[in-house]
Design a protein around this motif. Structure first.
Motif, PDB file in Angstrom:
ATOM      1  N   LYS A 132      -4.910 -16.619  -0.475  1.00 18.94           N
ATOM      2  CA  LYS A 132      -5.081 -17.253   0.833  1.00 18.94           C
ATOM      3  C   LYS A 132      -4.137 -16.628   1.856  1.00 18.94           C
ATOM      4  CE  LYS A 132      -6.898 -21.589  -0.798  1.00 18.94           C
ATOM      5  NZ  LYS A 132      -6.899 -23.023  -0.709  1.00 18.94           N
ATOM      6  N   HIS A 133      -2.929 -16.306   1.436  1.00 20.58           N
ATOM      7  CA  HIS A 133      -1.973 -15.662   2.342  1.00 20.58           C
ATOM      8  C   HIS A 133      -2.518 -14.325   2.827  1.00 20.58           C
ATOM      9  CE1 HIS A 133       1.499 -13.002   3.197  1.00 20.58           C
ATOM     10  NE2 HIS A 133       1.870 -14.058   3.896  1.00 20.58           N
ATOM     11  N   TRP A 134      -3.062 -13.523   1.910  1.00 17.77           N
ATOM     12  CA  TRP A 134      -3.608 -12.218   2.276  1.00 17.77           C
ATOM     13  C   TRP A 134      -4.768 -12.389   3.247  1.00 17.77           C
ATOM     14  CZ3 TRP A 134      -7.651  -8.870   2.474  1.00 17.77           C
ATOM     15  CH2 TRP A 134      -7.345  -7.514   2.511  1.00 17.77           C
ATOM     16  N   GLN A 135      -5.637 -13.354   3.003  1.00 17.01           N
ATOM     17  CA  GLN A 135      -6.771 -13.605   3.899  1.00 17.01           C
ATOM     18  C   GLN A 135      -6.291 -13.996   5.291  1.00 17.01           C
ATOM     19  OE1 GLN A 135      -8.942 -16.604   1.803  1.00 17.01           O
ATOM     20  NE2 GLN A 135      -9.860 -15.148   0.369  1.00 17.01           N
ATOM     21  N   ARG A 136      -5.281 -14.857   5.357  1.00 20.92           N
ATOM     22  CA  ARG A 136      -4.747 -15.305   6.645  1.00 20.92           C
ATOM     23  C   ARG A 136      -4.119 -14.133   7.407  1.00 20.92           C
ATOM     24  NH1 ARG A 136      -1.750 -19.061   4.801  1.00 20.92           N
ATOM     25  NH2 ARG A 136       0.200 -17.906   4.791  1.00 20.92           N
ATOM     26  N   ALA A 175       0.811  -1.206   0.000  1.00 18.61           N
ATOM     27  CA  ALA A 175       0.000   0.000   0.000  1.00 18.61           C
ATOM     28  C   ALA A 175       0.848   1.261   0.000  1.00 18.61           C
ATOM     29  CB  ALA A 175      -0.925   0.004   1.201  1.00 18.61           C
ATOM     30  N   LEU A 176       1.864   1.308   0.835  1.00 21.39           N
ATOM     31  CA  LEU A 176       2.636   2.534   1.012  1.00 21.39           C
ATOM     32  C   LEU A 176       4.126   2.241   1.101  1.00 21.39           C
ATOM     33  CD1 LEU A 176       0.558   4.107   3.915  1.00 21.39           C
ATOM     34  CD2 LEU A 176       0.462   4.759   1.531  1.00 21.39           C
ATOM     35  N   ASN A 177       4.911   3.210   0.730  1.00 23.34           N
ATOM     36  CA  ASN A 177       6.343   3.164   0.961  1.00 23.34           C
ATOM     37  C   ASN A 177       6.647   4.342   1.870  1.00 23.34           C
ATOM     38  OD1 ASN A 177       9.103   3.216   0.963  1.00 23.34           O
ATOM     39  ND2 ASN A 177       9.323   3.069  -1.247  1.00 23.34           N
ATOM     40  N   VAL A 192      -8.812  -1.724   4.803  1.00 29.71           N
ATOM     41  CA  VAL A 192      -8.476  -2.022   3.407  1.00 29.71           C
ATOM     42  C   VAL A 192      -9.142  -3.329   3.008  1.00 29.71           C
ATOM     43  CG1 VAL A 192      -6.619  -2.669   1.836  1.00 29.71           C
ATOM     44  CG2 VAL A 192      -6.304  -0.788   3.435  1.00 29.71           C
ATOM     45  N   ASN A 193      -9.880  -3.298   1.926  1.00 29.61           N
ATOM     46  CA  ASN A 193     -10.499  -4.494   1.367  1.00 29.61           C
ATOM     47  C   ASN A 193      -9.980  -4.682  -0.046  1.00 29.61           C
ATOM     48  OD1 ASN A 193     -12.201  -5.120   3.581  1.00 29.61           O
ATOM     49  ND2 ASN A 193     -13.497  -3.404   2.983  1.00 29.61           N
ATOM     50  N   VAL A 194      -9.701  -5.921  -0.404  1.00 26.03           N
ATOM     51  CA  VAL A 194      -9.121  -6.217  -1.701  1.00 26.03           C
ATOM     52  C   VAL A 194      -9.974  -7.263  -2.405  1.00 26.03           C
ATOM     53  CG1 VAL A 194      -7.088  -7.148  -2.872  1.00 26.03           C
ATOM     54  CG2 VAL A 194      -6.810  -5.698  -0.874  1.00 26.03           C
ATOM     55  N   ALA A 195     -10.255  -7.027  -3.675  1.00 24.73           N
ATOM     56  CA  ALA A 195     -10.956  -8.024  -4.483  1.00 24.73           C
ATOM     57  C   ALA A 195      -9.941  -9.058  -4.951  1.00 24.73           C
ATOM     58  CB  ALA A 195     -11.601  -7.354  -5.679  1.00 24.73           C
ATOM     59  N   TYR A 196     -10.359 -10.279  -5.097  1.00 22.26           N
ATOM     60  CA  TYR A 196      -9.504 -11.370  -5.577  1.00 22.26           C
ATOM     61  C   TYR A 196      -8.307 -11.592  -4.653  1.00 22.26           C
ATOM     62  CZ  TYR A 196     -12.228 -10.008  -9.624  1.00 22.26           C
ATOM     63  OH  TYR A 196     -13.257  -9.664 -10.452  1.00 22.26           O
TER      64      TYR A 196
END
Length: 55
Positions: A26-30, A3-5, A19-23
């Motif tokens: 599994k790693h991101w969900q965990r 998201a940011l640097n 923050v919600n992400v489409a698609y």
């Protein structure tokens, strides 16, 4: 996903509350689930810092 640097470091999008992400992967969900637990605990531990009323 990044998201940011900030200050030459990257901040992962799952570590930002709201923050919600489409698609998602599994790693991101965990990782999001782990951070959601941390966000809830911070609200209990630091309500004044996060703008919540004293409970």
């Amino acid at each position: 996903m990044v998201a940011l640097n900030v200050r030459d470091r990257y901040v992962a999008s799952y570590s930002i509350q709201g923050v919600n992400v489409a698609y998602t992967t599994k790693h991101w969900q965990r990782k999001t689930a782990e951070y959601q637990k941390q966000f809830k605990q911070r609200r209990v531990d630091l309500p004044a810092l996060l703008g919540d009323q004293a409970q």
